[in-house]
Motif scaffolding. Structure first.
Motif, PDB file in Angstrom:
ATOM      1  N   ALA A 154      -6.507  -1.581  13.665  1.00 59.41           N
ATOM      2  CA  ALA A 154      -7.865  -1.290  13.222  1.00 59.41           C
ATOM      3  C   ALA A 154      -7.896  -0.970  11.730  1.00 59.41           C
ATOM      4  CB  ALA A 154      -8.438  -0.137  14.034  1.00 59.41           C
ATOM      5  N   ASP A 155      -6.787  -0.461  11.170  1.00 60.09           N
ATOM      6  CA  ASP A 155      -6.734  -0.124   9.747  1.00 60.09           C
ATOM      7  C   ASP A 155      -5.975  -1.192   8.962  1.00 60.09           C
ATOM      8  OD1 ASP A 155      -3.993   2.258   9.769  1.00 60.09           O
ATOM      9  OD2 ASP A 155      -4.313   0.447  10.906  1.00 60.09           O
ATOM     10  N   TRP A 156      -6.310  -2.459   9.185  1.00 57.38           N
ATOM     11  CA  TRP A 156      -5.594  -3.566   8.545  1.00 57.38           C
ATOM     12  C   TRP A 156      -5.825  -3.589   7.043  1.00 57.38           C
ATOM     13  CZ3 TRP A 156      -8.465  -7.252   6.021  1.00 57.38           C
ATOM     14  CH2 TRP A 156      -9.819  -7.290   6.306  1.00 57.38           C
ATOM     15  N   SER A 157      -6.876  -2.954   6.536  1.00 51.08           N
ATOM     16  CA  SER A 157      -7.122  -2.956   5.099  1.00 51.08           C
ATOM     17  C   SER A 157      -6.006  -2.237   4.344  1.00 51.08           C
ATOM     18  CB  SER A 157      -8.474  -2.326   4.788  1.00 51.08           C
ATOM     19  OG  SER A 157      -8.499  -0.990   5.219  1.00 51.08           O
ATOM     20  N   GLU A 158      -5.378  -1.251   4.972  1.00 54.38           N
ATOM     21  CA  GLU A 158      -4.242  -0.582   4.333  1.00 54.38           C
ATOM     22  C   GLU A 158      -3.081  -1.555   4.142  1.00 54.38           C
ATOM     23  OE1 GLU A 158      -3.203   2.805   6.617  1.00 54.38           O
ATOM     24  OE2 GLU A 158      -5.138   3.790   6.306  1.00 54.38           O
ATOM     25  N   ASN A 159      -2.877  -2.439   5.096  1.00 56.51           N
ATOM     26  CA  ASN A 159      -1.815  -3.440   4.965  1.00 56.51           C
ATOM     27  C   ASN A 159      -2.125  -4.406   3.826  1.00 56.51           C
ATOM     28  OD1 ASN A 159      -0.524  -2.333   7.148  1.00 56.51           O
ATOM     29  ND2 ASN A 159      -1.369  -3.783   8.619  1.00 56.51           N
ATOM     30  N   VAL A 160      -3.393  -4.788   3.681  1.00 56.93           N
ATOM     31  CA  VAL A 160      -3.778  -5.704   2.606  1.00 56.93           C
ATOM     32  C   VAL A 160      -3.531  -5.057   1.253  1.00 56.93           C
ATOM     33  CG1 VAL A 160      -5.734  -6.914   1.566  1.00 56.93           C
ATOM     34  CG2 VAL A 160      -5.458  -6.917   4.045  1.00 56.93           C
ATOM     35  N   VAL A 161      -3.882  -3.793   1.115  1.00 53.69           N
ATOM     36  CA  VAL A 161      -3.661  -3.082  -0.148  1.00 53.69           C
ATOM     37  C   VAL A 161      -2.169  -2.983  -0.448  1.00 53.69           C
ATOM     38  CG1 VAL A 161      -3.905  -0.857  -1.292  1.00 53.69           C
ATOM     39  CG2 VAL A 161      -5.823  -1.824  -0.030  1.00 53.69           C
ATOM     40  N   ALA A 162      -1.357  -2.714   0.555  1.00 49.25           N
ATOM     41  CA  ALA A 162       0.089  -2.620   0.354  1.00 49.25           C
ATOM     42  C   ALA A 162       0.679  -3.960  -0.075  1.00 49.25           C
ATOM     43  CB  ALA A 162       0.762  -2.121   1.623  1.00 49.25           C
ATOM     44  N   ILE A 163       0.215  -5.033   0.519  1.00 50.54           N
ATOM     45  CA  ILE A 163       0.701  -6.371   0.162  1.00 50.54           C
ATOM     46  C   ILE A 163       0.306  -6.720  -1.264  1.00 50.54           C
ATOM     47  CG2 ILE A 163       0.396  -8.829   0.658  1.00 50.54           C
ATOM     48  CD1 ILE A 163       0.267  -8.016   3.650  1.00 50.54           C
ATOM     49  N   LEU A 164      -0.931  -6.398  -1.644  1.00 45.81           N
ATOM     50  CA  LEU A 164      -1.369  -6.671  -3.014  1.00 45.81           C
ATOM     51  C   LEU A 164      -0.578  -5.844  -4.026  1.00 45.81           C
ATOM     52  CD1 LEU A 164      -5.236  -6.919  -2.601  1.00 45.81           C
ATOM     53  CD2 LEU A 164      -3.617  -8.769  -3.033  1.00 45.81           C
ATOM     54  N   ALA A 165      -0.291  -4.594  -3.696  1.00 49.19           N
ATOM     55  CA  ALA A 165       0.485  -3.748  -4.600  1.00 49.19           C
ATOM     56  C   ALA A 165       1.906  -4.285  -4.752  1.00 49.19           C
ATOM     57  CB  ALA A 165       0.500  -2.316  -4.084  1.00 49.19           C
ATOM     58  N   ALA A 166       2.516  -4.693  -3.664  1.00 45.99           N
ATOM     59  CA  ALA A 166       3.874  -5.235  -3.732  1.00 45.99           C
ATOM     60  C   ALA A 166       3.900  -6.546  -4.521  1.00 45.99           C
ATOM     61  CB  ALA A 166       4.414  -5.458  -2.321  1.00 45.99           C
TER      62      ALA A 166
END
Length: 52
Positions: A23-35
C-alpha cells in the motif's frame, strides 16, 4: 461484548497485489529515484575525473 478484531495495518489494494506492491509503494519509488540519482552523480564524477 465482542472483541475488536480490526487490523491496524493498511490493506493491500487489489490491482497491485499480484506484482508485489504494498500500500505504501510510493516509498519504494522515492528510494529507487534516490538510488538512481546517486549512481548518476558517481558516474558524472568519474567521467569528469577521467577528463582531467
Amino acid at each position: 461484548m465482542s472483541l475488536d478484531t480490526h487490523s491496524t495495518t493498511p490493506s493491500e489494494s487489489a490491482p497491485y497485489a499480484g506484482i508485489g506492491f504494498r500500500a505504501d509503494w510510493s516509498e519504494n519509488v522515492v528510494a529507487i529515484l534516490a538510488a538512481g540519482t546517486g549512481v548518476l552523480v558517481v558516474a558524472v564524477i568519474a567521467v569528469l575525473m577521467g577528463l582531467a
